[in-house]
Design an enzyme around this catalytic site. Structure first.
Site, PDB file in Angstrom:
ATOM      1  N   GLU A 245      43.461  32.553  50.445  1.00 51.72           N
ATOM      2  CA  GLU A 245      42.804  32.812  49.980  1.00 51.72           C
ATOM      3  C   GLU A 245      43.319  32.483  47.566  1.00 51.72           C
ATOM      4  OE1 GLU A 245      41.105  37.169  48.348  1.00 51.72           O
ATOM      5  OE2 GLU A 245      40.732  36.266  50.260  1.00 51.72           O
ATOM      6  N   CYS A 282      39.290  41.093  43.957  1.00 47.03           N
ATOM      7  CA  CYS A 282      39.494  39.119  44.681  1.00 47.03           C
ATOM      8  C   CYS A 282      37.617  38.706  44.236  1.00 47.03           C
ATOM      9  CB  CYS A 282      39.824  39.019  45.638  1.00 47.03           C
ATOM     10  SG  CYS A 282      38.949  39.542  47.067  1.00 47.03           S
TER      11      CYS A 282
END
Length: 509
Positions: A245, A282
């Site tokens: 990620e 995030c």
């Protein structure tokens, strides 16, 4: 040459707290991977595996006060946030224990022979087996949920894979503490402590991804660091899966009708989402497409009021603070960029929240304003004011992959009138999670969750949150015409383990 010390640092002051460890040498990385590889059989029994995961949650809960205190000293995220994150981590461990007990993740499929088929079907029995040792690269912004005992570790252990964790330098003391709790839980069930390895240091992370006995890796972090490891994983003599990620802008589209209907609520909701955790999530909304008219002005007024009332905060480390201050300053200097609430340095060790505005036309084609389409880690967002739907489409067409994409619709649009459905179609290719009339911060740990998205949000199509995260660490294998006495128990007709399976085309539970 002596190994470099690993220090725990207080981000509120920038001062060193204590030396926690030393950076691992190549030999120490090798030893950790070998130790993990040698204990694979200790995870073979699903009953032992699920008990281990539950024991890990128990150990973490029992040590809650000490863990939260240590985490706060290293991250400045605050006891309330960290207590909640620890609870989420323990819930996640138990959720994967339930998945292990159920057994559906093994994906058992059995076909008996059928000579009438074209071509004929032999006896085929398929299930999934663990890949082997998994390398886990901890994130800075979730010291529990995406670190030593986080989702990558929990799902890998649930799959039957030992792990070696590369600790994040922002919370090394906490990493050691959590690893100790996991090893204590393992010992309660006769599992050697090598099942959870821990190494420190940048070079150790590089050595880890190259180790021939590492079978897969999970990463959460920056585009630059993740891409370097991804390329290293692909360049190995035997490439391995790398589930990274890397970064996300998390665009939001506010329709003119939605802004006219509830500008104040949208503005305050956006402020809360983009400043949550000092903007270090995030899934922080980093780009907002809002109308240019009066309704958009009202939204901006609400956003200005809410962000102005936000206190300055501490980022996870001073390097991130420096990058944030420099990043927002560079963006603010671009032509036609305004700063209704100026983000930047809030003090010697803090940052202040703010947002930038720009005409959407500046983002509709390639140019110097492309910097505004890159993630800026911290409490800032960019509001692009659009004149018409064509500008919205033009900007969306230029966006990279994201973890999330959000649309704010009016009541009528949400009921199917207007272009709500069309906007969803435009956002779906951009993200792994599409939200309507909500905000992306807050990722529920649930079976249906997907936390991933097109590159650079992630390097694969998998999720790092939710039950299906376990699939990353498994591979299918099929046995053909194999005598029953030689088959794994999972694949025998009598189903001695009582597993969910598909048997000759029928789903059996």
């Amino acid at each position: 040459m002596a190994a470099a010390p690993v220090w725990s640092v207080d981000p509120r002051t920038g001062k060193q707290r204590e030396q926690v460890a030393v950076e691992a040498t190549a030999q120490e990385v090798d030893a950790a991977v070998l130790a993990a590889h040698e204990v694979r059989d200790a995870l073979a029994d699903r009953t032992v595996r699920s008990a281990f995961l539950r024991a890990a949650a128990d150990e973490l809960e029992a040590a809650k006060d000490g863990l939260v205190e240590t985490a706060d000293a290293e991250t400045a995220l605050g006891p309330v946030r960290l207590t909640g994150e620890l609870a989420r981590t323990c819930y996640q461990l138990r959720a994967f224990a339930d998945i292990v007990d159920e057994g559906a993740f093994l994906d058992v499929v059995i076909n008996h022979p059928d000579d009438t088929a074209t071509p004929p079907i032999p006896d085929l029995r398929r299930y999934k087996v663990p890949l082997g040792v998994v390398a886990v690269y901890s994130a800075s912004n979730f010291p529990f949920a995406f670190s030593v005992a986080g989702g990558d570790t929990a799902s890998a252990l649930a799959a039957g894979c030992p792990v070696v964790v590369k600790a994040h330098p922002d919370h090394p003391a906490l990493s050691e503490y959590v690893a100790k709790m996991l090893r204590r839980a393992a010992a309660r069930h006769g599992i050697p402590e090598g099942v959870v390895g821990l190494v420190h240091g940048f070079d150790a992370g590089v050595e880890l991804i190259k180790h021939p006995l590492v079978a897969a890796a999970g990463f959460t972090g920056s585009v630059r660091g993740g891409r370097a490891l991804f390329d290293a994983a692909a360049a190995r003599p035997v490439p391995i899966p790398f589930h990274g990620e890397l970064g996300s802008l998390n665009p939001v589209v506010v329709t003119e009708a939605a802004a006219a209907e509830r500008a104040e609520a949208i503005g305050s909701g956006l402020a809360g989402s983009m400043t949550l955790g000092v903007g270090q999530f995030c899934v922080k909304p980093g780009l907002v497409l809002a109308p240019a008219g009066a309704a958009g002005d009202a939204l901006l007024k609400s956003l200005t009021d809410a962000v102005s009332d936000t206190d300055a905060g501490v980022l996870l480390d001073h390097r991130m603070r420096d990058n944030f201050v420099a990043g927002v300053a560079e963006r603010a200097q671009l032509p036609d960029v305004d700063s209704p609430v100026t983000p930047g340095a809030g003090g010697e060790h803090t940052v202040s929240a703010g947002f930038l505005t720009v005409p959407a036309s500046r983002l509709a084609s390639e140019g110097e304003h492309d910097l505004l389409l890159e993630e800026c880690f911290g409490p800032v967002t960019v509001v692009a004011r659009y004149e018409d739907e064509a500008e919205v489409k033009a900007v969306l067409s230029r966006l990279p992959g994201n973890l999330t994409a959000t649309v704010q619709l009016s009541e009528e649009e949400a009921a199917g009138q207007g272009r709500g459905a069309e906007l969803l179609q435009e956002l779906t290719p951009l993200a792994g999670r599409v939200l309507v009339n909500g905000w992306p911060t807050g990722v529920a740990v649930a079976p249906a969750q997907h936390h991933g998205g097109p590159y650079p949000a992630t390097t694969s199509t998998s999720t790092s949150v939710g039950g299906t995260a376990i699939e990353r660490w498994l591979r299918p294998v099929v046995y053909q015409n194999t005598p029953s006495a030689l088959l794994p128990a999972e694949l025998r007709d009598e189903n001695p383990l009582g597993l969910p399976r598909r048997f000759n085309g029928r789903l059996e539970r």
